[in-house]
Design a protein around this motif. Structure first.
Motif, PDB file in Angstrom:
ATOM      1  N   MET A  69       0.859  -1.175   0.000  1.00  0.00           N
ATOM      2  CA  MET A  69       0.000   0.000   0.000  1.00  0.00           C
ATOM      3  C   MET A  69       0.898   1.228   0.000  1.00  0.00           C
ATOM      4  SD  MET A  69      -2.857  -1.475  -0.142  1.00  0.00           S
ATOM      5  CE  MET A  69      -3.992  -0.154   0.120  1.00  0.00           C
ATOM      6  N   GLY A  70       0.295   2.389   0.112  1.00  0.00           N
ATOM      7  CA  GLY A  70       1.039   3.631   0.087  1.00  0.00           C
ATOM      8  C   GLY A  70       1.911   3.831   1.310  1.00  0.00           C
ATOM      9  N   LEU A  71       2.621   4.957   1.300  1.00  0.00           N
ATOM     10  CA  LEU A  71       3.538   5.284   2.380  1.00  0.00           C
ATOM     11  C   LEU A  71       2.808   6.121   3.437  1.00  0.00           C
ATOM     12  CD1 LEU A  71       6.623   6.306   0.226  1.00  0.00           C
ATOM     13  CD2 LEU A  71       6.115   4.075   1.220  1.00  0.00           C
ATOM     14  N   LYS A  73       2.400   9.269   6.153  1.00  0.00           N
ATOM     15  CA  LYS A  73       2.586  10.703   5.975  1.00  0.00           C
ATOM     16  C   LYS A  73       3.976  11.183   6.406  1.00  0.00           C
ATOM     17  CE  LYS A  73       0.145  14.991   6.640  1.00  0.00           C
ATOM     18  NZ  LYS A  73      -1.183  15.481   6.462  1.00  0.00           N
ATOM     19  N   LEU A  74       4.506  10.636   7.502  1.00  0.00           N
ATOM     20  CA  LEU A  74       5.838  11.044   7.975  1.00  0.00           C
ATOM     21  C   LEU A  74       6.923  10.693   6.955  1.00  0.00           C
ATOM     22  CD1 LEU A  74       5.648  10.125  11.768  1.00  0.00           C
ATOM     23  CD2 LEU A  74       5.690  12.413  10.742  1.00  0.00           C
ATOM     24  N   THR A  75       6.816   9.528   6.347  1.00  0.00           N
ATOM     25  CA  THR A  75       7.800   9.126   5.336  1.00  0.00           C
ATOM     26  C   THR A  75       7.729  10.049   4.129  1.00  0.00           C
ATOM     27  OG1 THR A  75       7.593   6.829   6.051  1.00  0.00           O
ATOM     28  CG2 THR A  75       8.588   7.211   3.892  1.00  0.00           C
ATOM     29  N   ILE A  76       6.514  10.343   3.684  1.00  0.00           N
ATOM     30  CA  ILE A  76       6.343  11.220   2.524  1.00  0.00           C
ATOM     31  C   ILE A  76       6.923  12.606   2.821  1.00  0.00           C
ATOM     32  CG2 ILE A  76       4.648  12.363   1.046  1.00  0.00           C
ATOM     33  CD1 ILE A  76       2.840   9.880   1.493  1.00  0.00           C
ATOM     34  N   GLU A  77       6.642  13.120   4.015  1.00  0.00           N
ATOM     35  CA  GLU A  77       7.122  14.450   4.376  1.00  0.00           C
ATOM     36  C   GLU A  77       8.636  14.493   4.585  1.00  0.00           C
ATOM     37  OE1 GLU A  77       4.707  15.645   7.690  1.00  0.00           O
ATOM     38  OE2 GLU A  77       2.997  16.101   6.397  1.00  0.00           O
ATOM     39  N   SER A  78       9.256  13.340   4.772  1.00  0.00           N
ATOM     40  CA  SER A  78      10.711  13.304   4.934  1.00  0.00           C
ATOM     41  C   SER A  78      11.442  13.431   3.594  1.00  0.00           C
ATOM     42  CB  SER A  78      11.141  12.016   5.641  1.00  0.00           C
ATOM     43  OG  SER A  78      10.987  10.901   4.776  1.00  0.00           O
ATOM     44  N   TYR A  79      10.733  13.275   2.480  1.00  0.00           N
ATOM     45  CA  TYR A  79      11.356  13.403   1.161  1.00  0.00           C
ATOM     46  C   TYR A  79      11.677  14.875   0.901  1.00  0.00           C
ATOM     47  CZ  TYR A  79      10.068   8.563   0.008  1.00  0.00           C
ATOM     48  OH  TYR A  79       9.956   7.205  -0.020  1.00  0.00           O
ATOM     49  N   PRO A  80      12.816  15.152   0.259  1.00  0.00           N
ATOM     50  CA  PRO A  80      13.268  16.535   0.056  1.00  0.00           C
ATOM     51  C   PRO A  80      12.311  17.361  -0.815  1.00  0.00           C
ATOM     52  CG  PRO A  80      14.963  14.950  -0.606  1.00  0.00           C
ATOM     53  CD  PRO A  80      13.757  14.171  -0.269  1.00  0.00           C
ATOM     54  N   ILE A  81      12.222  18.640  -0.458  1.00  0.00           N
ATOM     55  CA  ILE A  81      11.401  19.590  -1.213  1.00  0.00           C
ATOM     56  C   ILE A  81      12.326  20.605  -1.864  1.00  0.00           C
ATOM     57  CG2 ILE A  81       9.820  21.534  -0.931  1.00  0.00           C
ATOM     58  CD1 ILE A  81       8.133  19.893   0.820  1.00  0.00           C
ATOM     59  N   THR A  82      11.988  20.988  -3.100  1.00  0.00           N
ATOM     60  CA  THR A  82      12.735  22.007  -3.829  1.00  0.00           C
ATOM     61  C   THR A  82      11.739  23.045  -4.325  1.00  0.00           C
ATOM     62  OG1 THR A  82      14.285  20.329  -4.611  1.00  0.00           O
ATOM     63  CG2 THR A  82      14.258  22.412  -5.805  1.00  0.00           C
ATOM     64  N   ASP A 127       2.604  13.667  -3.192  1.00  0.00           N
ATOM     65  CA  ASP A 127       2.115  13.328  -1.854  1.00  0.00           C
ATOM     66  C   ASP A 127       0.864  12.462  -1.962  1.00  0.00           C
ATOM     67  OD1 ASP A 127       4.184  14.884  -0.971  1.00  0.00           O
ATOM     68  OD2 ASP A 127       2.922  16.445  -0.075  1.00  0.00           O
ATOM     69  N   GLU A 128      -0.054  12.862  -2.831  1.00  0.00           N
ATOM     70  CA  GLU A 128      -1.289  12.089  -3.018  1.00  0.00           C
ATOM     71  C   GLU A 128      -0.984  10.715  -3.618  1.00  0.00           C
ATOM     72  OE1 GLU A 128      -5.494  12.623  -5.385  1.00  0.00           O
ATOM     73  OE2 GLU A 128      -4.385  14.423  -4.799  1.00  0.00           O
ATOM     74  N   ASN A 133       0.239   4.617  -3.358  1.00  0.00           N
ATOM     75  CA  ASN A 133       1.200   3.708  -4.000  1.00  0.00           C
ATOM     76  C   ASN A 133       2.572   3.912  -3.380  1.00  0.00           C
ATOM     77  OD1 ASN A 133      -0.591   2.967  -6.392  1.00  0.00           O
ATOM     78  ND2 ASN A 133      -0.527   5.195  -6.511  1.00  0.00           N
ATOM     79  N   ALA A 134       3.309   2.833  -3.227  1.00  0.00           N
ATOM     80  CA  ALA A 134       4.652   2.940  -2.653  1.00  0.00           C
ATOM     81  C   ALA A 134       5.721   2.856  -3.731  1.00  0.00           C
ATOM     82  CB  ALA A 134       4.863   1.838  -1.622  1.00  0.00           C
ATOM     83  N   THR A 135       5.347   3.159  -4.972  1.00  0.00           N
ATOM     84  CA  THR A 135       6.299   3.109  -6.072  1.00  0.00           C
ATOM     85  C   THR A 135       6.400   4.476  -6.722  1.00  0.00           C
ATOM     86  OG1 THR A 135       4.577   2.485  -7.642  1.00  0.00           O
ATOM     87  CG2 THR A 135       5.813   0.690  -6.600  1.00  0.00           C
ATOM     88  N   CYS A 136       7.527   4.715  -7.360  1.00  0.00           N
ATOM     89  CA  CYS A 136       7.711   5.949  -8.124  1.00  0.00           C
ATOM     90  C   CYS A 136       6.833   5.860  -9.376  1.00  0.00           C
ATOM     91  CB  CYS A 136       9.178   6.094  -8.529  1.00  0.00           C
ATOM     92  SG  CYS A 136       9.467   7.442  -9.689  1.00  0.00           S
ATOM     93  N   PRO A 137       6.086   6.909  -9.708  1.00  0.00           N
ATOM     94  CA  PRO A 137       5.230   6.847 -10.894  1.00  0.00           C
ATOM     95  C   PRO A 137       6.002   6.758 -12.212  1.00  0.00           C
ATOM     96  CG  PRO A 137       4.819   8.876  -9.649  1.00  0.00           C
ATOM     97  CD  PRO A 137       5.912   8.146  -8.956  1.00  0.00           C
ATOM     98  N   VAL A 138       7.269   7.122 -12.212  1.00  0.00           N
ATOM     99  CA  VAL A 138       8.049   7.082 -13.448  1.00  0.00           C
ATOM    100  C   VAL A 138       8.735   5.731 -13.627  1.00  0.00           C
ATOM    101  CG1 VAL A 138      10.014   8.093 -14.679  1.00  0.00           C
ATOM    102  CG2 VAL A 138       8.401   9.571 -13.479  1.00  0.00           C
ATOM    103  N   CYS A 139       9.541   5.327 -12.654  1.00  0.00           N
ATOM    104  CA  CYS A 139      10.336   4.102 -12.815  1.00  0.00           C
ATOM    105  C   CYS A 139       9.714   2.890 -12.118  1.00  0.00           C
ATOM    106  CB  CYS A 139      11.756   4.322 -12.312  1.00  0.00           C
ATOM    107  SG  CYS A 139      11.854   4.732 -10.552  1.00  0.00           S
ATOM    108  N   ARG A 140       8.675   3.116 -11.328  1.00  0.00           N
ATOM    109  CA  ARG A 140       7.951   2.047 -10.606  1.00  0.00           C
ATOM    110  C   ARG A 140       8.809   1.304  -9.598  1.00  0.00           C
ATOM    111  NH1 ARG A 140       2.578   2.768 -10.785  1.00  0.00           N
ATOM    112  NH2 ARG A 140       1.907   3.232 -12.876  1.00  0.00           N
ATOM    113  N   ASN A 141       9.923   1.899  -9.174  1.00  0.00           N
ATOM    114  CA  ASN A 141      10.746   1.281  -8.138  1.00  0.00           C
ATOM    115  C   ASN A 141      10.041   1.394  -6.802  1.00  0.00           C
ATOM    116  OD1 ASN A 141      12.837   0.574  -9.844  1.00  0.00           O
ATOM    117  ND2 ASN A 141      13.928   2.484  -9.534  1.00  0.00           N
ATOM    118  N   LEU A 142      10.059   0.314  -6.055  1.00  0.00           N
ATOM    119  CA  LEU A 142       9.464   0.285  -4.728  1.00  0.00           C
ATOM    120  C   LEU A 142      10.342   1.095  -3.787  1.00  0.00           C
ATOM    121  CD1 LEU A 142       7.164  -0.988  -3.051  1.00  0.00           C
ATOM    122  CD2 LEU A 142       8.720  -2.856  -2.544  1.00  0.00           C
ATOM    123  N   GLN A 143       9.735   1.949  -3.005  1.00  0.00           N
ATOM    124  CA  GLN A 143      10.486   2.780  -2.074  1.00  0.00           C
ATOM    125  C   GLN A 143      10.932   1.931  -0.890  1.00  0.00           C
ATOM    126  OE1 GLN A 143      11.154   5.781  -3.422  1.00  0.00           O
ATOM    127  NE2 GLN A 143       9.965   4.785  -5.017  1.00  0.00           N
TER     128      GLN A 143
END
Length: 157
Positions: A69-71, A73-82, A127-128, A133-143
């Motif tokens: 399933m998806g990640l 909220k804390l994990t998602i928010e830990s990803y870097p923002i630019t 974020d949504e 989903n726990a995969t990257c939408p581009v490469c589909r790698n599991l986080q």
């Protein structure tokens, strides 16, 4: 008159009548044989599908398929923002469009990077996505932070 109906016909005419009536009759018999064989095979297949094998008295544990399933909220928010500047320059030149909403990045857009693959997305979009989903939408790698959990759906295989 002799007892035959074909007394006045030549041999060629009799062969013609025999072939003219015999070939369609032979074709009809072959078609009926194929149809009957197909019906017998279909009936045997239905009986085989409906056959219930003897089940041993021991309990068979059903394995549920594992899905991710998806990640959280804390994990998602830990990803870097630019925050993009006026130059809209990113490390990868091909990263000028969000792969989720398909909109081109504009100055002052807030982007989030997935650390495992370094793909960029609008932070709201990714974020949504990552909540579902726990995969990257581009490469589909599991986080890496995704943990597999048993799915609630079962299959009858």
């Amino acid at each position: 008159m002799c007892g035959s109906r074909f007394v006045g016909l030549s041999t060629a005419a009799m062969y013609g009548i025999s072939i003219g009536a015999g070939l369609p009759a032979l074709f009809l018999l072959i078609c009926l044989a194929i149809y009957a064989r197909k019906k017998v095979n279909d009936h045997a297949q239905i009986q085989q599908q409906n056959h219930v094998p003897d089940i041993p008295t021991t309990t068979i544990a059903q394995q549920l398929p594992v899905s991710v399933m998806g990640l959280d909220k804390l994990t998602i928010e830990s990803y870097p923002i630019t925050v993009l500047g006026e130059s809209k320059r990113l490390p990868k030149p091909s990263d000028s469009t969000c792969a989720i909403c398909l909109s081109e990045y504009k100055p002052n857009d807030t982007l989030r990077t997935i650390p495992e693959c370094n793909h960029y997305f609008h932070s709201d979009c990714i974020d949504e996505w990552l909540q579902l989903n726990a995969t990257c939408p581009v490469c589909r790698n599991l986080q890496e932070s995704a943990t597999p959990i048993p799915s609630s759906t079962s299959s009858n295989t």
